[in-house]
Design a protein around this motif. Sequence first.
Motif, PDB file in Angstrom:
ATOM      1  N   THR A 185      43.941  38.479  29.621  1.00 57.03           N
ATOM      2  CA  THR A 185      42.783  38.611  29.618  1.00 57.03           C
ATOM      3  C   THR A 185      41.821  38.041  30.404  1.00 57.03           C
ATOM      4  N   VAL A 186      42.392  36.853  31.452  1.00 57.62           N
ATOM      5  CA  VAL A 186      41.548  36.455  32.138  1.00 57.62           C
ATOM      6  C   VAL A 186      40.698  37.815  33.680  1.00 57.62           C
ATOM      7  N   ASP A 187      41.594  38.507  33.908  1.00 58.09           N
ATOM      8  CA  ASP A 187      41.104  39.525  35.025  1.00 58.09           C
ATOM      9  C   ASP A 187      39.592  40.481  34.094  1.00 58.09           C
ATOM     10  N   TYR A 188      40.317  41.206  32.970  1.00 53.68           N
ATOM     11  CA  TYR A 188      39.090  41.859  31.896  1.00 53.68           C
ATOM     12  C   TYR A 188      37.660  40.960  31.764  1.00 53.68           C
ATOM     13  N   ARG A 189      38.495  39.706  31.855  1.00 62.09           N
ATOM     14  CA  ARG A 189      37.057  38.361  31.452  1.00 62.09           C
ATOM     15  C   ARG A 189      36.178  38.489  32.424  1.00 62.09           C
ATOM     16  N   GLU A 190      37.211  37.978  34.048  1.00 63.33           N
ATOM     17  CA  GLU A 190      36.633  37.890  34.895  1.00 63.33           C
ATOM     18  C   GLU A 190      35.432  38.957  35.767  1.00 63.33           C
ATOM     19  N   CYS A 191      35.930  41.137  35.183  1.00 61.88           N
ATOM     20  CA  CYS A 191      35.078  42.250  35.362  1.00 61.88           C
ATOM     21  C   CYS A 191      33.717  41.795  34.519  1.00 61.88           C
ATOM     22  N   LEU A 192      33.930  41.907  32.975  1.00 61.30           N
ATOM     23  CA  LEU A 192      33.022  41.424  32.622  1.00 61.30           C
ATOM     24  C   LEU A 192      31.801  40.650  32.975  1.00 61.30           C
ATOM     25  N   ASP A 193      32.563  38.936  32.904  1.00 56.88           N
ATOM     26  CA  ASP A 193      31.475  38.083  33.121  1.00 56.88           C
ATOM     27  C   ASP A 193      30.845  37.700  34.474  1.00 56.88           C
ATOM     28  N   ASN A 194      32.159  38.766  35.365  1.00 56.12           N
ATOM     29  CA  ASN A 194      31.792  37.308  36.503  1.00 56.12           C
ATOM     30  C   ASN A 194      31.415  39.042  37.547  1.00 56.12           C
ATOM     31  N   SER A 195      31.459  40.432  37.519  1.00 54.55           N
ATOM     32  CA  SER A 195      30.893  41.925  37.880  1.00 54.55           C
ATOM     33  C   SER A 195      30.043  41.479  39.302  1.00 54.55           C
ATOM     34  N   TRP A 196      29.507  40.641  39.111  1.00 56.59           N
ATOM     35  CA  TRP A 196      28.091  40.558  40.154  1.00 56.59           C
ATOM     36  C   TRP A 196      29.168  39.917  41.695  1.00 56.59           C
ATOM     37  N   ASP A 197      30.272  38.848  40.782  1.00 51.93           N
ATOM     38  CA  ASP A 197      30.945  38.587  42.769  1.00 51.93           C
ATOM     39  C   ASP A 197      31.880  39.633  42.764  1.00 51.93           C
ATOM     40  N   ILE A 198      32.410  40.366  41.869  1.00 52.40           N
ATOM     41  CA  ILE A 198      33.224  40.895  42.078  1.00 52.40           C
ATOM     42  C   ILE A 198      32.411  42.275  43.521  1.00 52.40           C
ATOM     43  N   VAL A 199      31.389  42.646  42.849  1.00 54.06           N
ATOM     44  CA  VAL A 199      30.643  43.430  43.473  1.00 54.06           C
ATOM     45  C   VAL A 199      30.435  43.234  44.837  1.00 54.06           C
ATOM     46  N   SER A 200      29.437  41.628  45.152  1.00 53.61           N
ATOM     47  CA  SER A 200      28.935  41.401  46.102  1.00 53.61           C
ATOM     48  C   SER A 200      30.594  40.653  47.525  1.00 53.61           C
ATOM     49  N   SER A 201      31.685  40.604  47.186  1.00 54.90           N
ATOM     50  CA  SER A 201      32.672  40.535  47.747  1.00 54.90           C
ATOM     51  C   SER A 201      33.312  41.632  48.026  1.00 54.90           C
ATOM     52  N   ILE A 202      33.050  42.675  47.282  1.00 49.69           N
ATOM     53  CA  ILE A 202      33.453  44.269  47.537  1.00 49.69           C
ATOM     54  C   ILE A 202      32.730  44.319  48.760  1.00 49.69           C
TER      55      ILE A 202
END
Lengths: 335, 448
Positions: free
Chosen positions: B176-193
């Motif tokens: 579930t680490v990718d799922y947690r990444e999406c929930l907990d570090n969503s800002w990191d994902i969005v800004s990376s994109i």
Amino acid sequence: MISAKAADEKLLTVSASPHVRSATTSRMIMLDVIISLCPALIASVLIFGLRALAVTAVTVASCMLSEYVSRKIMKRSNTLGDLSAIVTGMLLAFNLPSSIPFWMAALGGAIAIVIVKQFFGGIGENFVNPAITARIILLLSFSSAMSSWPVPRQGLMVKAVDAVTGATPLAVISEGSGSLPSLTDMFIGLRGGCLGETCALALIIGGLYLIIRKVISPAIPLSFIGTVAVIMLIAKKGDFTALSYQILSGGLLLGAIFMATDYSTSPISFKGKIIFGIGCGVITCLIRIFGSYPEGVSFSIIIMNILVPHIEKLTTPKPFGTPKKEKKAKEEAKA
Amino acid sequence: MASEKNKVIKAVKQVKGGVIVNHHKTTANCEVVRIPTPQTVMLPMQQHIGAPCTPTVQVGDHVDIGQVVGDSDKFVSAPIHASVSGTVKSIQNIKLPTGNMTQAVTIESDGENRYWEGIKRPDIRSKEDFIKAVRASGLVGLGGAGFPSFIKLSFKEEQHIDTLVVNAAECEPYITVDYRECLDNSWDIVSSIDILCSLFEFKNVIIAVEDNKPDVFGVLRDVASAHDINHSNVKLMTLKSKYPQGAEKMIVQSATGRKVPPGKLPADVGCVVMNVGSVAFLSRYLKTGKPLVSRSLTIDGSAIANPMNVRAPIGTNIGELIDFCGGFKEEPCKIILGGPMMGHAIVSTNHPTCKQNNAILAFAKDDTILKPERDCIRCGRCAQVCPINLMPTLITRYTKAKDVAALKAAGVNVCMECGSCSFACPAGKPLVQHMRLAKAMVKEADAK
């Protein structure tokens, strides 16, 4: 609580991935096939009396005993647990007239298991269907016992008359004399024939069960029966009643649903299954129309069984993403 | 992503085959917990696909977090950084769970967790700067394969890359680490994109998630709108929960309908696929310059006392991680590094975690009993579930006959060892093992 260090003193299991498996086992699949054959077995008892059950019991017992003894002699593991011998026994019985002498039925079981199945390596290795091959051997060896058909009960509440033998609908059609049962009687199985092949209703219920449980794919039954329907419709010049008799008579439904779909002797790929089904249908029709023998399902399946390795070779799918051009180029290179 | 009309889209094309597995995502609600600094860490020099690194430090050297301890001059490789501050205690050969030998640098922590003074925010002015920086970060695919990320991004103009697929499918059970990444570090994902889009001009960005994690979309959309990031080309895609949906070739097909030919990479059909964890890491790295020195892992399985998600320095001893989760509640029978479908069973907990490890699963005896192997009944289930159209039952026969030509023709080298065939086999055949044997056989024959 056990700490990691303490646990390390014990040996851990190591194996190749994947470390989980589906719950489905070979035995469950065979059990599903047995369940799917039960409606037809019940129907056969209702139609031909308790002797149908007795014949089935004899072939099943003979198959199980043959499997046990032959594997013991060949010093191989006991495989009765996979239940495939029971399936073979039931299918063989379904292909015999209920009036067959018990010793012939038992001999058929031994032929199916020992010669056709175990001599070639056991389950999954036989190249023709054991039950059908045994039936054909019995038919050629004891043709009169194998082609005298007890007359079914006239209506479900009347007792069956064992002594009288009648003709099968296909023989009637082929010879052009005698009277045909009504289509309703054909559908519920009140007609002469092998004990398990007559009740279309029960066979279709069993087939649907197998498809719903994903034991078989509908590809072979549909392409087999469909091909017979198309060819017969042309041969009978569009007469739907004659067509219906062709579909419902003989071993077509039993063969298409339960025998042609045998895993060991049918292709694995979808395309292969369709080719196999069409091939079975064509040969069945050729025998029924032009042959001196009224029934062609057994022979058609056994002939197609032998062609399976070639069908497989032709229909092996290309790995994911293989460019279409390359496929064509390869085919051209082959030609 | 922010606009209201931007709904979650469905897969362009359904993947063929695959199997339905029990998800067992019991740790889905466990936020990632950072573990206390371990006493020692062991850093294997092979934590990626490609050439192993050579140690750049010597025994007795003092290192700080983020200092390079191993690097290679080969192209396909990624540097390895110290994950704790302390002294290099030893450099020795160890055996990896895959059976390969590699050197490993052991660092004894001084407990200070000091970052290396050389760490600075990477100065990105061009694509080339960015790729160089990604290499320096030591980032490899965090989804499990461990392919150096900078190589994925250093594609050529003529490859016409137009699509970035952010892989958050997480189709392996338990993890579930990718799922947690999406929930907990969503800002990191969005800004990376956002950064990736501005640098590489992707026409499409597809964030692909299996439909058993629908809450991911809401979170990502909210974050994007809150920070006023609006790329009309970013799409959220829901995929049917089916293993191996997250495999690179499968997710490319689901997301774009394109098929990666045998022996080719997603770049050959114009796609870059990155694990969501890798994407999130990039944004943190660009802000701070801190290289890949820690990662999240799911620790779960029937033998673990308190299953949870942890964040641990790379090279932390697996035994220590398990003890952090309360140890074993039952005697473990099998311990797997990675997911149950593709992970490696390990012989001892005395092993370091590597960059590409996303889970440690420990199972009690009852959960490790596989069905006994019986004769093949030729049911064809293996071929039905194979996502890449192979016929495992035939390949097994060719392997036994040592028929290399037939093996090659059957396309055994395309097999990604996803395990679907073995999973589905009613006769309990270890088909993946046969596939590996077959591949080794082909490799050996080719070498001659």
